[in-house]
Design a protein around this motif. Structure first.
Motif, PDB file in Angstrom:
ATOM      1  N   UNK A  87       0.832  -1.204   0.000  1.00  0.00           N
ATOM      2  CA  UNK A  87       0.000   0.000   0.000  1.00  0.00           C
ATOM      3  C   UNK A  87       0.867   1.254   0.000  1.00  0.00           C
ATOM      4  N   UNK A  88       2.016   1.216   0.681  1.00  0.00           N
ATOM      5  CA  UNK A  88       2.924   2.361   0.675  1.00  0.00           C
ATOM      6  C   UNK A  88       3.339   2.720  -0.744  1.00  0.00           C
ATOM      7  N   UNK A  89       3.715   1.724  -1.526  1.00  0.00           N
ATOM      8  CA  UNK A  89       4.121   1.984  -2.910  1.00  0.00           C
ATOM      9  C   UNK A  89       2.982   2.614  -3.704  1.00  0.00           C
ATOM     10  N   UNK A  90       1.777   2.060  -3.551  1.00  0.00           N
ATOM     11  CA  UNK A  90       0.628   2.585  -4.281  1.00  0.00           C
ATOM     12  C   UNK A  90       0.316   4.024  -3.869  1.00  0.00           C
ATOM     13  N   UNK A  91       0.397   4.309  -2.566  1.00  0.00           N
ATOM     14  CA  UNK A  91       0.098   5.654  -2.064  1.00  0.00           C
ATOM     15  C   UNK A  91       1.076   6.665  -2.643  1.00  0.00           C
ATOM     16  N   UNK A  92       2.362   6.334  -2.653  1.00  0.00           N
ATOM     17  CA  UNK A  92       3.372   7.267  -3.159  1.00  0.00           C
ATOM     18  C   UNK A  92       3.167   7.529  -4.650  1.00  0.00           C
ATOM     19  N   UNK A 112       0.379   7.306  -6.442  1.00  0.00           N
ATOM     20  CA  UNK A 112      -0.838   8.106  -6.647  1.00  0.00           C
ATOM     21  C   UNK A 112      -0.597   9.560  -6.260  1.00  0.00           C
ATOM     22  N   UNK A 113       0.083   9.781  -5.149  1.00  0.00           N
ATOM     23  CA  UNK A 113       0.326  11.152  -4.700  1.00  0.00           C
ATOM     24  C   UNK A 113       1.258  11.902  -5.650  1.00  0.00           C
ATOM     25  N   UNK A 114       2.230  11.217  -6.221  1.00  0.00           N
ATOM     26  CA  UNK A 114       3.103  11.868  -7.200  1.00  0.00           C
ATOM     27  C   UNK A 114       2.315  12.301  -8.431  1.00  0.00           C
ATOM     28  N   UNK A 115       1.367  11.466  -8.865  1.00  0.00           N
ATOM     29  CA  UNK A 115       0.548  11.819 -10.026  1.00  0.00           C
ATOM     30  C   UNK A 115      -0.339  13.028  -9.712  1.00  0.00           C
ATOM     31  N   UNK A 116      -0.952  13.039  -8.533  1.00  0.00           N
ATOM     32  CA  UNK A 116      -1.802  14.169  -8.131  1.00  0.00           C
ATOM     33  C   UNK A 116      -0.975  15.451  -8.041  1.00  0.00           C
ATOM     34  N   UNK A 151       1.003  15.068  -0.347  1.00  0.00           N
ATOM     35  CA  UNK A 151       1.682  13.789  -0.504  1.00  0.00           C
ATOM     36  C   UNK A 151       2.443  13.363   0.735  1.00  0.00           C
ATOM     37  N   UNK A 152       3.082  14.318   1.387  1.00  0.00           N
ATOM     38  CA  UNK A 152       3.827  13.995   2.606  1.00  0.00           C
ATOM     39  C   UNK A 152       2.881  13.515   3.704  1.00  0.00           C
ATOM     40  N   UNK A 153       1.708  14.154   3.837  1.00  0.00           N
ATOM     41  CA  UNK A 153       0.773  13.766   4.874  1.00  0.00           C
ATOM     42  C   UNK A 153       0.122  12.423   4.556  1.00  0.00           C
ATOM     43  N   UNK A 154       0.009  12.073   3.287  1.00  0.00           N
ATOM     44  CA  UNK A 154      -0.498  10.743   2.934  1.00  0.00           C
ATOM     45  C   UNK A 154       0.413   9.655   3.486  1.00  0.00           C
ATOM     46  N   UNK A 155       1.729   9.869   3.387  1.00  0.00           N
ATOM     47  CA  UNK A 155       2.682   8.910   3.961  1.00  0.00           C
ATOM     48  C   UNK A 155       2.586   8.911   5.484  1.00  0.00           C
ATOM     49  N   UNK A 156       2.455  10.091   6.080  1.00  0.00           N
ATOM     50  CA  UNK A 156       2.290  10.185   7.530  1.00  0.00           C
ATOM     51  C   UNK A 156       1.057   9.410   7.979  1.00  0.00           C
ATOM     52  N   UNK A 157      -0.031   9.521   7.229  1.00  0.00           N
ATOM     53  CA  UNK A 157      -1.274   8.835   7.586  1.00  0.00           C
ATOM     54  C   UNK A 157      -1.100   7.325   7.534  1.00  0.00           C
ATOM     55  N   UNK A 158      -0.428   6.815   6.510  1.00  0.00           N
ATOM     56  CA  UNK A 158      -0.214   5.372   6.399  1.00  0.00           C
ATOM     57  C   UNK A 158       0.637   4.852   7.552  1.00  0.00           C
ATOM     58  N   UNK A 159       1.759   5.491   7.798  1.00  0.00           N
ATOM     59  CA  UNK A 159       2.639   5.049   8.883  1.00  0.00           C
ATOM     60  C   UNK A 159       1.922   5.187  10.223  1.00  0.00           C
ATOM     61  N   UNK A 160       1.178   6.279  10.397  1.00  0.00           N
ATOM     62  CA  UNK A 160       0.413   6.461  11.629  1.00  0.00           C
ATOM     63  C   UNK A 160      -0.649   5.405  11.805  1.00  0.00           C
ATOM     64  N   UNK A 161      -1.293   4.972  10.715  1.00  0.00           N
ATOM     65  CA  UNK A 161      -2.274   3.900  10.805  1.00  0.00           C
ATOM     66  C   UNK A 161      -1.665   2.596  11.276  1.00  0.00           C
ATOM     67  N   UNK A 162      -0.462   2.284  10.777  1.00  0.00           N
ATOM     68  CA  UNK A 162       0.237   1.074  11.233  1.00  0.00           C
ATOM     69  C   UNK A 162       0.552   1.180  12.731  1.00  0.00           C
ATOM     70  N   UNK A 163       1.028   2.340  13.155  1.00  0.00           N
ATOM     71  CA  UNK A 163       1.343   2.531  14.574  1.00  0.00           C
ATOM     72  C   UNK A 163       0.084   2.425  15.432  1.00  0.00           C
TER      73      UNK A 163
END
Length: 516
Positions: free
Chosen positions: A85-90, A92-96, A137-149
């Motif tokens: 999911x991390x790869x997919x999120x990054x 998608x965010x780069x495209x946006x 995009x940076x906050x999307x990564x923060x959200x994913x890592x935060x969800x795991x935590x």
């Protein structure tokens, strides 16, 4: 669960307090003119998309899915699931981001059409948006890592990350002379904070063996189930954000200062929502997900009811202050520098309108959790989209007569409609929706709120003459008097009407004794 709520709430409270320092600095430096309006719109644009695609939709679909994989298939499979999911999120965010940077003029013209008739504000908004948009995009990564935590019962880092936003913005505003204008300084502070937040979350996850790596996304059954849940969650979050974003679109047609009034009022309104409501929702979702996965449905009902009970109890002082002394709050907190008495009056009226919907927005996540914990992201879409449509219609109806106050009032109406629809749909499906103990305590909570409101009204009215002789800090002193008196009455009423034994049991997560 209660301990975790207080942990998240404590860090969120610190974030909000540093946020107030940030807002005080912003009010003094930015004021409520065209530069301020341009920055607030540029700041809102990535935040709307963040709330739709990151925090709003992603967590509701990811946390139950991750917890389910972790419980049934082990840590290794859960880590691979998150890596893909991390790869997919990054990607998608780069495209946006690429689209937003290339078509910034079109994005601003589409999402804030009222600025087209004001070339100065339009140009400033475009410039600031190009700086702030990568924050998404940076906050999307923060959200994913935060969800795991969070799914691994580690809450502090995700809750504390937003402190870095406030610190970063205060830092850049304090050296505003290095930037073309104050809006540019604030915008760069937003972007810098995104990198700092990613660093904090990555550090905490790596320190506890939860670090993510880029992995090839696999369309296995769990990924399909996650994507199926994510689609309706995005639509539901888009519905909520559509109603909020309507404020930005409509306010762009209003006179200068309307956007700033909405911003400052919303900042005060978001304090209890973040410290109490969102903190409870962050903890309640994984708690209910685990209980429902173990078929402990009564435990899930108990957890939800206690979360609602605690959030309503804690929000009562904020509710009373927002409705009774909103203008005093604005004068005491922000009226200095470029923030004038007229700006404080406009923001105070807007805060009172937001306050009418404070309770539903605080408990909304608790009412959504029974659906999300089961992977049911479709049903909340029905409630949020229905409420959003009514919300927007009321905004359009009231924008000419009440300006930004009408927008805030419509937001409050939408909040009540959404919560009532969620409660109705939950009962139809047989999901958890409170218990008899919660119903018994609600009348007492109403009495506590009325007592605090009456106290604030009396103190505010009779303290005006007492502070009139002061050479300075009149508003701040009057506000502190209201806080002290209201806090004392609140504590006394809670102890009298609810009782120490019941409070201790609630805070310790123990079975509650019968109310006297």
């Amino acid at each position: 669960m209660i301990r975790s709520i207080f942990s998240v709430g404590g860090w969120t409270l610190l974030s909000r307090l540093t946020g107030f320092i940030r807002d005080i600095v912003m009010a003094a430096v930015l004021g409520a003119g065209p530069v301020a309006d341009a920055f607030y719109i540029a700041f809102r644009l990535p935040n709307h998309f963040r709330s739709i695609f990151a925090e709003g939709a992603f967590n509701t679909a990811f946390i139950p899915a991750y917890a389910r994989v972790k419980t049934t298939e082990g840590d290794a499979k859960a880590n691979r699931f998150a890596d893909g999911i991390l790869t997919a999120v990054v990607l998608v965010q780069l495209a946006i981001l690429a689209f937003a940077l290339v078509a910034t003029d079109w994005v601003v013209a589409t999402l804030a059409p009222g600025l087209s008739s004001d070339p100065e504000r339009f140009a400033l908004t475009v410039d600031f948006t190009r700086i702030t948009f990568p924050y998404l995009g940076l906050i999307a990564v923060v959200t994913l890592v935060g969800g795991v935590l969070n799914a691994n019962e580690r809450f502090w880092a995700a809750a504390a990350a937003s402190i870095l936003l406030n610190v970063s913005m205060v830092g850049t505003l304090s050296v505003v002379g290095l930037f073309p204008n104050a809006g540019a300084a604030a915008a760069w502070g937003v972007l810098i904070s995104g990198f700092l937040q990613v660093a904090l979350l990555v550090y905490d996850s790596e320190s506890h063996g939860l670090g993510l790596r880029f992995g090839r996304p696999r369309l296995d059954p769990e990924m399909r189930r996650f994507l199926i849940a994510l689609g309706p969650a995005i639509i539901g979050s888009a519905g909520v954000q559509l109603a909020i974003f309507a404020d930005t679109i409509i306010a762009s047609f209003l006179p200068q200062g309307a956007v700033a009034a909405l911003f400052y009022a919303d900042r005060i309104n978001q304090l209890p929502i973040g410290v109490v409501g969102i903190a409870a929702g962050v903890v309640l979702l994984p708690e209910m997900s685990r209980r429902i996965a173990a078929e402990d449905f009564e435990g899930a009902r108990h957890a939800q009811a206690r979360a609602i009970e605690l959030t309503v109890l804690l929000v009562l002082p904020f509710l009373a202050a927002s409705l009774v002394i909103p203008e005093l709050l604005m004068r005491g907190l922000f009226m200095r520098g470029a923030f004038t008495p007229e700006a404080a009056a406009a923001a105070g009226q807007t805060l009172a309108a937001y306050g009418l919907g404070l309770v539903p927005f605080v408990v909304m996540r608790a009412f959504m959790s029974p659906f999300y914990a089961r992977g049911d992201t479709r049903t909340p879409v029905m409630a949020t989209l229905g409420a959003a449509c009514i919300n927007i219609l009321i905004k359009i109806w009231l924008m000419d007569s009440l300006a930004q106050v009408g927008l805030a009032f419509a937001t409050s109406v939408g909040g009540w409609i959404c919560v009532l629809l969620l409660a109705f749909l939950a009962r139809r499906r047989g999901y958890e929706c409170g218990d008899t103990q919660l119903l018994r305590i609600l009348p007492r909570l109403v009495l506590i709120g009325l007592g605090v409101a009456a106290t604030l009204y009396i103190v505010e009215k009779h303290s005006r003459q007492l502070v009139a002789s002061l050479a300075a800090l009149q508003n701040e002193t009057q506000l502190l008097m209201c806080v002290a008196a209201g806090g004392a009455v609140y504590a006394a009423l809670v102890i009298t009407l609810i009782g120490p034994r019941y409070l201790r049991a609630l805070l310790r997560g123990q079975p509650q004794p019968k109310l006297r």
